[in-house]
Enzyme design. Structure first.
Site, mmCIF file in Angstrom:
data_model
loop_
_atom_site.group_PDB
_atom_site.id
_atom_site.type_symbol
_atom_site.label_atom_id
_atom_site.label_comp_id
_atom_site.label_asym_id
_atom_site.label_seq_id
_atom_site.Cartn_x
_atom_site.Cartn_y
_atom_site.Cartn_z
ATOM 1 N N ARG A 20 0.864 -1.184 0.000
ATOM 2 C CA ARG A 20 0.000 0.000 0.000
ATOM 3 C C ARG A 20 0.893 1.225 0.000
ATOM 4 N NH1 ARG A 20 -4.998 2.288 3.478
ATOM 5 N NH2 ARG A 20 -5.975 0.730 2.154
ATOM 6 N N HIS A 71 -7.471 0.775 -6.200
ATOM 7 C CA HIS A 71 -7.688 0.075 -4.919
ATOM 8 C C HIS A 71 -8.518 -1.188 -5.216
ATOM 9 C CE1 HIS A 71 -7.814 -0.723 -0.792
ATOM 10 N NE2 HIS A 71 -8.635 0.209 -0.351
ATOM 11 N N GLN A 115 -10.495 -3.522 -2.580
ATOM 12 C CA GLN A 115 -11.692 -2.891 -2.020
ATOM 13 C C GLN A 115 -12.911 -3.167 -2.899
ATOM 14 O OE1 GLN A 115 -12.151 -0.888 0.931
ATOM 15 N NE2 GLN A 115 -14.276 -1.247 0.363
ATOM 16 N N ASP A 146 -16.694 8.317 -1.366
ATOM 17 C CA ASP A 146 -15.383 8.176 -0.724
ATOM 18 C C ASP A 146 -15.013 9.571 -0.215
ATOM 19 O OD1 ASP A 146 -12.833 7.348 0.036
ATOM 20 O OD2 ASP A 146 -12.059 7.121 -2.005
ATOM 21 N N CYS A 185 -16.026 2.921 1.121
ATOM 22 C CA CYS A 185 -14.867 2.065 1.446
ATOM 23 C C CYS A 185 -14.391 2.277 2.876
ATOM 24 C CB CYS A 185 -13.739 2.336 0.449
ATOM 25 S SG CYS A 185 -13.285 4.075 0.331
ATOM 26 N N ARG A 240 -13.865 -7.192 3.438
ATOM 27 C CA ARG A 240 -12.454 -7.031 3.045
ATOM 28 C C ARG A 240 -11.667 -8.299 3.375
ATOM 29 N NH1 ARG A 240 -10.144 -2.320 2.518
ATOM 30 N NH2 ARG A 240 -8.763 -3.557 1.188
#
Ligand code: CP
Ligand code: NVA
Length: 326
Positions: A108, A135, A138, A231, A272, A312
């Site tokens: 990440r 991402h 996700q 987001d 997310c 997740r």
């Protein structure tokens, strides 16, 4: 078992075929059911997994760690001040060292090129746990949540509202194109996604009967939506842009009025996370207008954000098993 994914990296959704994306989601649904009844596997037994984090994380880090332990792997957290990546050692050298010691690497961080370089030189599967551009893990959790709620993905009307050119908007567009959704990005023109990526997604859409709409018109974008997604307005690394983003995106905040504008009483709200939805965090105290969704929506019956967060772990487990599992 998706044996054709063995040994492969997962840097963006387009690294997979549409069949593989659907299969990973179905695997995650099954893994979740097994875990709920207390059945754990040993699909990652004996594997060592490196978790490199240049940026902060709650969900992604914890999901990788829990998924590793659930399946018998050993995770090792490598934070930004723990290793030399790019500072005193090239990414290429670190990749070759980690590849001699670990069976898989999660990254990440900031530049998407870094995760590509790790994948190129490590010789082991590398998983993108978020870069400035994408991402992908996700999106698997988001689509698992949608499939659990509606039973299918193809044809779902999915409206992403907010910063239309960030990692989530990009990866959701790739994913939506691959599973055949009616995907809308609803954001001001200055935050529309790169044309090149939209074109790539449109190529996929021809095969899957997906449609992609990019608009700044809220009423048009959310009409009939099954999913409203948002987001944060300023992603990690963009903190200096918060005031200008608030000015641009305030009309795009997800409110109950927007939920009603969909005309769909069954519409779900996804995010997310982490999310600004009240003035109880340090940043939302400093910037009271920073909230991309109201608390009313976040806490409403439409909101499935904690199912999504749980997912997740199941989706990341599916990715590791598919690419590395015994
Ligand atoms: N959604 C997500 O990636 O959360 P974290 O930043 O906490 O990992
Ligand atoms: N767009 C956000 C996603 C966080 C999970 C960020 O990059 O900060």
């Amino acid at each position: 078992m998706p044996s054709n994914m063995k040994g492969r990296s997962f840097l963006r959704l387009m690294d997979c075929t549409p069949e593989e994306v659907n299969m990973l989601i179905d695997m995650a649904i099954d893994l979740k059911k097994m875990k709920r009844i207390g059945v754990y596997g040993k699909k990652l037994e004996g594997k060592n997994v490196a978790l490199i984090f240049e940026k902060a994380s709650t969900r992604t880090r914890c999901a990788f760690v829990v998924a590793c332990y659930d399946e018998g792997a050993h995770p090792e957290y490598l934070g930004k001040d723990d290793i030399q990546l790019g500072k005193k050692e090239t990414v290429k050298d670190t990749a070759r060292v980690l590849g001699r010691m670990f069976d898989g690497i999660q990254f990440r961080g900031f530049k998407h090129e870094t995760v590509e370089e790790l994948a190129k030189w490590s010789g082991v599967p590398v998983w993108n746990g978020l870069t400035d551009k994408f991402h992908p893990t996700q999106v698997l959790a988001d689509f698992q949540t949608v499939k659990e709620k509606f039973g299918y993905l193809k044809g779902i009307k999915f409206a992403y509202i907010g910063d239309g050119r960030n990692n989530m908007a990009n990866s959701l567009m790739e994913g939506a194109a691959m599973v055949g959704m009616d995907y809308r990005i609803v954001s001001p023109k200055s935050l529309h996604p790169e044309a090149g990526l939209v074109n790539q997604c449109n190529e996929f859409a021809k095969k899957t009967e997906a449609s992609i709409t990019i608009t700044d018109n809220i009423a048009e974008g959310v009409k009939g939506a099954d999913v409203l997604y948002t987001d944060v307005w300023a992603s990690m690394g963009e903190e200096d842009k918060i005031p200008e983003r608030i000015a641009l995106l305030k009309p795009y905040q997800i409110t109950m009025d927007m939920v009603k504008k969909t005309g769909n009483p069954e519409v779900i709200f996804l995010h997310c996370l982490p999310s600004f939805h009240n003035n109880e965090t340090d940043l939302s105290k400093k910037f009271p207008d920073i909230c991309e969704a109201t608390d009313e929506v976040f806490e409403s019956k439409h909101s499935l954000v904690f199912d999504e967060a749980e997912n997740r772990v199941h989706t990341i487990k599916a990715v590791m098993i598919a690419t590395l599992g015994n």
